[in-house]
Write a protein that holds these residues in place. Sequence first.
Motif, PDB file in Angstrom:
ATOM      1  N   PRO A  65       0.802  -1.221   0.000  1.00 12.01           N
ATOM      2  CA  PRO A  65       0.000   0.000   0.000  1.00 12.01           C
ATOM      3  C   PRO A  65       0.839   1.278   0.000  1.00 12.01           C
ATOM      4  CG  PRO A  65      -0.450  -1.344   1.959  1.00 12.01           C
ATOM      5  CD  PRO A  65       0.580  -2.053   1.162  1.00 12.01           C
ATOM      6  N   GLU A  66       0.321   2.248  -0.733  1.00 12.68           N
ATOM      7  CA  GLU A  66       0.931   3.581  -0.813  1.00 12.68           C
ATOM      8  C   GLU A  66       0.319   4.461   0.271  1.00 12.68           C
ATOM      9  OE1 GLU A  66       3.014   4.987  -3.241  1.00 12.68           O
ATOM     10  OE2 GLU A  66       3.135   3.334  -4.676  1.00 12.68           O
ATOM     11  N   SER A  67       1.115   5.311   0.851  1.00 12.46           N
ATOM     12  CA  SER A  67       0.629   6.256   1.855  1.00 12.46           C
ATOM     13  C   SER A  67       0.441   7.611   1.173  1.00 12.46           C
ATOM     14  CB  SER A  67       1.627   6.361   3.005  1.00 12.46           C
ATOM     15  OG  SER A  67       1.147   7.263   3.967  1.00 12.46           O
ATOM     16  N   LEU A  68      -0.734   7.792   0.586  1.00  8.84           N
ATOM     17  CA  LEU A  68      -1.028   9.004  -0.161  1.00  8.84           C
ATOM     18  C   LEU A  68      -2.369   9.576   0.264  1.00  8.84           C
ATOM     19  CD1 LEU A  68      -0.097   7.702  -3.738  1.00  8.84           C
ATOM     20  CD2 LEU A  68       1.200   9.360  -2.391  1.00  8.84           C
ATOM     21  N   SER A  69      -2.523  10.867   0.044  1.00  5.21           N
ATOM     22  CA  SER A  69      -3.798  11.538   0.231  1.00  5.21           C
ATOM     23  C   SER A  69      -4.451  11.677  -1.143  1.00  5.21           C
ATOM     24  CB  SER A  69      -3.554  12.919   0.832  1.00  5.21           C
ATOM     25  OG  SER A  69      -4.699  13.722   0.697  1.00  5.21           O
ATOM     26  N   LEU A  70      -5.753  11.642  -1.200  1.00  7.63           N
ATOM     27  CA  LEU A  70      -6.463  11.704  -2.479  1.00  7.63           C
ATOM     28  C   LEU A  70      -6.253  13.023  -3.218  1.00  7.63           C
ATOM     29  CD1 LEU A  70      -9.791   9.937  -1.507  1.00  7.63           C
ATOM     30  CD2 LEU A  70      -7.892   9.013  -2.851  1.00  7.63           C
ATOM     31  N   SER A  71      -5.808  14.037  -2.526  1.00  6.30           N
ATOM     32  CA  SER A  71      -5.584  15.336  -3.179  1.00  6.30           C
ATOM     33  C   SER A  71      -4.102  15.618  -3.433  1.00  6.30           C
ATOM     34  CB  SER A  71      -6.192  16.456  -2.337  1.00  6.30           C
ATOM     35  OG  SER A  71      -5.589  16.471  -1.053  1.00  6.30           O
ATOM     36  N   ASP A  72      -3.235  14.629  -3.201  1.00  5.33           N
ATOM     37  CA  ASP A  72      -1.801  14.839  -3.437  1.00  5.33           C
ATOM     38  C   ASP A  72      -1.527  15.209  -4.890  1.00  5.33           C
ATOM     39  OD1 ASP A  72      -1.090  14.324  -0.844  1.00  5.33           O
ATOM     40  OD2 ASP A  72      -0.292  12.320  -1.224  1.00  5.33           O
ATOM     41  N   ILE A  73      -0.614  16.125  -5.078  1.00  4.05           N
ATOM     42  CA  ILE A  73      -0.117  16.472  -6.410  1.00  4.05           C
ATOM     43  C   ILE A  73       1.262  15.831  -6.506  1.00  4.05           C
ATOM     44  CG2 ILE A  73       0.529  18.315  -8.009  1.00  4.05           C
ATOM     45  CD1 ILE A  73      -2.495  18.109  -7.444  1.00  4.05           C
ATOM     46  N   LEU A  74       1.347  14.735  -7.228  1.00  6.74           N
ATOM     47  CA  LEU A  74       2.587  13.962  -7.303  1.00  6.74           C
ATOM     48  C   LEU A  74       3.612  14.601  -8.229  1.00  6.74           C
ATOM     49  CD1 LEU A  74       1.040  10.379  -7.520  1.00  6.74           C
ATOM     50  CD2 LEU A  74       1.850  11.613  -5.489  1.00  6.74           C
ATOM     51  N   TYR A  75       3.129  15.293  -9.245  1.00  5.57           N
ATOM     52  CA  TYR A  75       4.011  15.907 -10.242  1.00  5.57           C
ATOM     53  C   TYR A  75       3.498  17.298 -10.549  1.00  5.57           C
ATOM     54  CZ  TYR A  75       5.595  11.173 -10.563  1.00  5.57           C
ATOM     55  OH  TYR A  75       6.083   9.934 -10.233  1.00  5.57           O
ATOM     56  N   GLN A  76       4.421  18.238 -10.643  1.00  2.24           N
ATOM     57  CA  GLN A  76       4.050  19.632 -10.865  1.00  2.24           C
ATOM     58  C   GLN A  76       3.927  19.997 -12.340  1.00  2.24           C
ATOM     59  OE1 GLN A  76       3.061  21.701  -8.473  1.00  2.24           O
ATOM     60  NE2 GLN A  76       3.389  20.067  -6.998  1.00  2.24           N
ATOM     61  N   ASP A  77       4.475  19.152 -13.220  1.00  2.78           N
ATOM     62  CA  ASP A  77       4.456  19.491 -14.639  1.00  2.78           C
ATOM     63  C   ASP A  77       3.856  18.339 -15.456  1.00  2.78           C
ATOM     64  OD1 ASP A  77       7.100  18.053 -16.112  1.00  2.78           O
ATOM     65  OD2 ASP A  77       7.169  18.217 -13.938  1.00  2.78           O
ATOM     66  N   PHE A  78       3.376  18.700 -16.630  1.00  8.65           N
ATOM     67  CA  PHE A  78       2.698  17.736 -17.505  1.00  8.65           C
ATOM     68  C   PHE A  78       3.618  16.598 -17.926  1.00  8.65           C
ATOM     69  CE2 PHE A  78       1.515  16.204 -21.735  1.00  8.65           C
ATOM     70  CZ  PHE A  78       0.237  15.743 -21.470  1.00  8.65           C
ATOM     71  N   ALA A  79       4.841  16.909 -18.349  1.00 11.42           N
ATOM     72  CA  ALA A  79       5.738  15.876 -18.870  1.00 11.42           C
ATOM     73  C   ALA A  79       6.035  14.801 -17.820  1.00 11.42           C
ATOM     74  CB  ALA A  79       7.037  16.503 -19.376  1.00 11.42           C
ATOM     75  N   SER A  80       6.306  15.201 -16.600  1.00  9.36           N
ATOM     76  CA  SER A  80       6.580  14.231 -15.529  1.00  9.36           C
ATOM     77  C   SER A  80       5.344  13.401 -15.214  1.00  9.36           C
ATOM     78  CB  SER A  80       7.060  14.947 -14.267  1.00  9.36           C
ATOM     79  OG  SER A  80       8.259  15.627 -14.505  1.00  9.36           O
ATOM     80  N   LEU A  81       4.191  14.058 -15.193  1.00  5.81           N
ATOM     81  CA  LEU A  81       2.939  13.346 -14.922  1.00  5.81           C
ATOM     82  C   LEU A  81       2.651  12.349 -16.040  1.00  5.81           C
ATOM     83  CD1 LEU A  81       0.465  12.977 -13.102  1.00  5.81           C
ATOM     84  CD2 LEU A  81      -0.615  14.856 -14.360  1.00  5.81           C
ATOM     85  N   GLN A  82       2.872  12.734 -17.274  1.00  5.39           N
ATOM     86  CA  GLN A  82       2.629  11.843 -18.409  1.00  5.39           C
ATOM     87  C   GLN A  82       3.555  10.627 -18.345  1.00  5.39           C
ATOM     88  OE1 GLN A  82       3.392  13.522 -22.327  1.00  5.39           O
ATOM     89  NE2 GLN A  82       1.757  12.273 -23.186  1.00  5.39           N
ATOM     90  N   THR A  83       4.798  10.827 -18.005  1.00  4.43           N
ATOM     91  CA  THR A  83       5.744   9.717 -17.872  1.00  4.43           C
ATOM     92  C   THR A  83       5.301   8.764 -16.760  1.00  4.43           C
ATOM     93  OG1 THR A  83       7.573  11.059 -18.701  1.00  4.43           O
ATOM     94  CG2 THR A  83       8.155   9.142 -17.374  1.00  4.43           C
ATOM     95  N   ALA A  84       4.888   9.326 -15.641  1.00  7.56           N
ATOM     96  CA  ALA A  84       4.419   8.507 -14.520  1.00  7.56           C
ATOM     97  C   ALA A  84       3.125   7.773 -14.873  1.00  7.56           C
ATOM     98  CB  ALA A  84       4.211   9.379 -13.289  1.00  7.56           C
ATOM     99  N   ARG A  85       2.241   8.431 -15.624  1.00  5.83           N
ATOM    100  CA  ARG A  85       0.989   7.802 -16.045  1.00  5.83           C
ATOM    101  C   ARG A  85       1.272   6.575 -16.908  1.00  5.83           C
ATOM    102  NH1 ARG A  85      -3.495   7.096 -14.082  1.00  5.83           N
ATOM    103  NH2 ARG A  85      -2.773   5.007 -14.478  1.00  5.83           N
ATOM    104  N   GLU A  86       2.184   6.742 -17.857  1.00  3.93           N
ATOM    105  CA  GLU A  86       2.550   5.638 -18.740  1.00  3.93           C
ATOM    106  C   GLU A  86       3.122   4.475 -17.929  1.00  3.93           C
ATOM    107  OE1 GLU A  86       3.126   3.529 -22.353  1.00  3.93           O
ATOM    108  OE2 GLU A  86       1.914   5.292 -21.905  1.00  3.93           O
ATOM    109  N   ALA A  87       3.989   4.767 -16.991  1.00  4.22           N
ATOM    110  CA  ALA A  87       4.578   3.711 -16.156  1.00  4.22           C
ATOM    111  C   ALA A  87       3.501   3.013 -15.323  1.00  4.22           C
ATOM    112  CB  ALA A  87       5.658   4.297 -15.254  1.00  4.22           C
TER     113      ALA A  87
END
Length: 164
Positions: A65-87
């Motif tokens: 299990p991950e220790s995250l809040s539902l409103s966490d912003i994991l990535y501040q920019d689109f490119a990093s978020l897109q890379t993480a989404r793909e992974a």
Amino acid sequence: MTPNELAQLAEYNHWANQTLYKSCSKLSEADYKAQRPSFFGSIHNTLNHILVGDKIWFGRFEASPESLSLSDILYQDFASLQTAREAEDLRIIKYAQNIAQTTLDDNLTYTNVAGNTHCDPMSALLRHAFNHQTHHRGQVHCLLSQTDVPPPSLDIMYYLRAQD
């Protein structure tokens, strides 16, 4: 639910995320992060929430299990978020491709973000995880309609036709 049905949901989910991110990539940074009337306030924040939800749910499914809040912003920019989404989508596909029917037929006991422990049918929880993405992709779709970038068609029928 069968392992094949789960694998198809995972593949569709990946396709829908790629399709949505392709449209979002056409936005200016200002439009992408603009505050709009929505539950998470912006396209960026909503896409982050979808990723957070997946990390929480698939962490539970994989017994890490991950220790995250539902409103966490994991990535501040689109490119990093897109890379993480793909992974994350590739992680989900691998999970789905390796699941056994006995796992799908079992229950999962987990603790939610509020600290409450629940025990629910695994197949229902997996459906929920994919439905959660669909729900919030719909919100991003609506937010895109408030920009100059046309929202893409994300219906599963378009995915199935693209496979032919």
